[in-house]
Design an enzyme around this catalytic site. Structure first.
Site, short mmCIF file in Angstrom:
data_model
loop_
_atom_site.label_atom_id
_atom_site.label_comp_id
_atom_site.label_asym_id
_atom_site.label_seq_id
_atom_site.Cartn_x
_atom_site.Cartn_y
_atom_site.Cartn_z
N HIS A 34 34.80 35.75 47.37
CA HIS A 34 34.73 36.83 46.43
C HIS A 34 34.23 38.22 46.93
O HIS A 34 33.38 38.23 47.60
CB HIS A 34 33.51 36.36 45.25
CG HIS A 34 33.56 37.40 44.18
ND1 HIS A 34 34.15 37.21 43.24
CD2 HIS A 34 32.76 38.49 43.99
CE1 HIS A 34 34.03 38.23 42.21
NE2 HIS A 34 33.12 39.14 42.82
N ASP A 36 33.82 42.18 46.59
CA ASP A 36 33.40 43.12 45.48
C ASP A 36 33.88 44.55 46.05
O ASP A 36 33.45 45.08 47.14
CB ASP A 36 31.95 43.15 45.51
CG ASP A 36 31.52 42.10 44.67
OD1 ASP A 36 31.98 41.86 43.58
OD2 ASP A 36 30.69 41.03 44.87
N MET A 38 34.34 48.13 45.33
CA MET A 38 33.71 49.17 44.64
C MET A 38 34.04 50.75 45.17
O MET A 38 34.30 50.92 46.37
CB MET A 38 32.19 49.31 44.83
CG MET A 38 31.68 47.83 44.42
SD MET A 38 29.74 47.63 44.29
CE MET A 38 29.53 46.21 43.96
N HIS A 67 37.39 41.29 43.36
CA HIS A 67 36.91 42.04 42.22
C HIS A 67 36.95 43.44 42.43
O HIS A 67 35.98 44.02 42.91
CB HIS A 67 35.71 41.32 41.93
CG HIS A 67 34.96 41.69 40.80
ND1 HIS A 67 33.44 41.70 40.67
CD2 HIS A 67 35.28 42.27 39.86
CE1 HIS A 67 33.03 42.26 39.59
NE2 HIS A 67 34.07 42.78 38.94
N MET A 69 36.03 46.57 41.36
CA MET A 69 35.10 47.63 40.21
C MET A 69 35.65 49.03 40.70
O MET A 69 35.03 50.05 41.43
CB MET A 69 33.69 47.32 40.58
CG MET A 69 33.49 46.07 40.01
SD MET A 69 31.81 45.45 40.68
CE MET A 69 32.67 44.45 42.20
C1 DX5 Z 1 28.08 42.86 41.43
C2 DX5 Z 1 29.22 42.10 41.95
C3 DX5 Z 1 28.38 40.70 42.24
C4 DX5 Z 1 27.42 40.48 43.11
C5 DX5 Z 1 26.85 39.20 43.07
O1 DX5 Z 1 28.46 44.19 40.86
O2 DX5 Z 1 30.20 42.14 41.22
O3 DX5 Z 1 29.69 40.04 42.73
O4 DX5 Z 1 27.71 40.71 44.37
O5 DX5 Z 1 25.57 39.11 43.69
P1 DX5 Z 1 24.45 38.50 43.05
O6 DX5 Z 1 24.51 36.97 43.08
O7 DX5 Z 1 23.35 38.79 44.20
O8 DX5 Z 1 24.13 39.00 41.72
ZN ZN Z 2 31.84 40.55 41.89
#
Ligand code: DX5
Ligand code: ZN
Length: 218
Positions: A34, A36, A38, A67, A69
């Site tokens: 996954h 992230d 951002m 993902h 964001m």
């Molecule tokens: C938060 C992210 C998550 C995060 C999960 O914005 O989308 O994927 O990294 O991390 P944990 O499991 O530590 O909450």
């Molecule tokens: Zn995420």
């Protein structure tokens, strides 16, 4: 009953070594990686773009789940598809106005399409885009940071999304849960209807990542 997919988030790993961290997680038993993404606007933090995703995708053989964001997902999906991401998920709370069309575009690019819902977002939107969806990502923290406290009331939203998808004849759509997922809540999440568990700090801060991944399999 399908096998639960464990998707470690590499957000907490050194960003200079994301590809090797992902490769290590694959060896440790991860089903997906996954990522992230951002942009520093949709969420305060800035992480990385498609170049880093490409490095990860070319290092692992398991699916990579991006993902996004970000405030303007439409401008980024082609580069993440070209980078080799199998799943591309964006937020309806972003500036994107044409959610249904963008989900279809992700599929045209040969990827699986996902919609991520912030904690305060109603799941009702899922009903109207079910025909273009492969994955619904339910945030169980407010996006932006790893290591936050899991919001337990979201388990009710998982059940609601599962019902909406069943009513739409889309019981094949994956329900992914992201935020504060660990071995204490994994069973309850799967029981509520989750099929993908995204987990960051619980796995990457463990000295036994393979053991942490195994402990999430329920
Ligand atoms: C938060 C992210 C998550 C995060 C999960 O914005 O989308 O994927 O990294 O991390 P944990 O499991 O530590 O909450
Ligand atoms: Zn995420």
């Amino acid at each position: 009953m399908r096998r639960t997919i464990i998707a470690p988030s590499v957000l907490g790993c050194s960003h200079g070594e994301l590809a090797s961290a992902a490769a290590g997680l694959e060896k440790d038993g991860a089903d997906w990686i996954h990522l992230d993404v951002m942009d520093g606007v949709f969420v305060p933090v800035l992480t990385f773009g498609a170049g880093v995703a490409r490095a990860v995708c070319s290092t692992v053989s398991i699916p990579v789940d991006a993902h996004l964001m970000v405030e303007h997902p439409a401008g980024l999906i082609e580069s993440f598809a070209e980078a080799g991401c199998r799943y591309i998920t964006f937020h309806p709370e972003s500036s994107e106005k044409h959610i249904h069309r963008l989900l279809g575009r992700i599929k045209e690019l040969g990827c699986y399409s996902g919609l991520a819902l912030n904690p305060a977002t109603s799941p009702e939107i899922i009903r109207w885009v079910a025909d273009q969806l492969d994955l619904v990502l339910i945030m169980t923290v407010n996006p932006g940071y790893g290591g936050q406290k899991h919001i337990g009331v979201m388990h009710e939203k998982i059940r609601t999304v599962r019902d909406i998808l069943d009513e739409a004849g889309r019981d094949d759509v994956a329900i992914s849960v992201d935020g504060g997922v660990d071995s204490s809540n994994a069973a309850e999440l799967v029981q509520a209807g989750a099929s993908v568990l995204v987990s960051g700090s619980y796995i990457t801060s463990s000295s036994d990542r393979a053991g942490a991944i195994a402990a999430l399999r329920v």
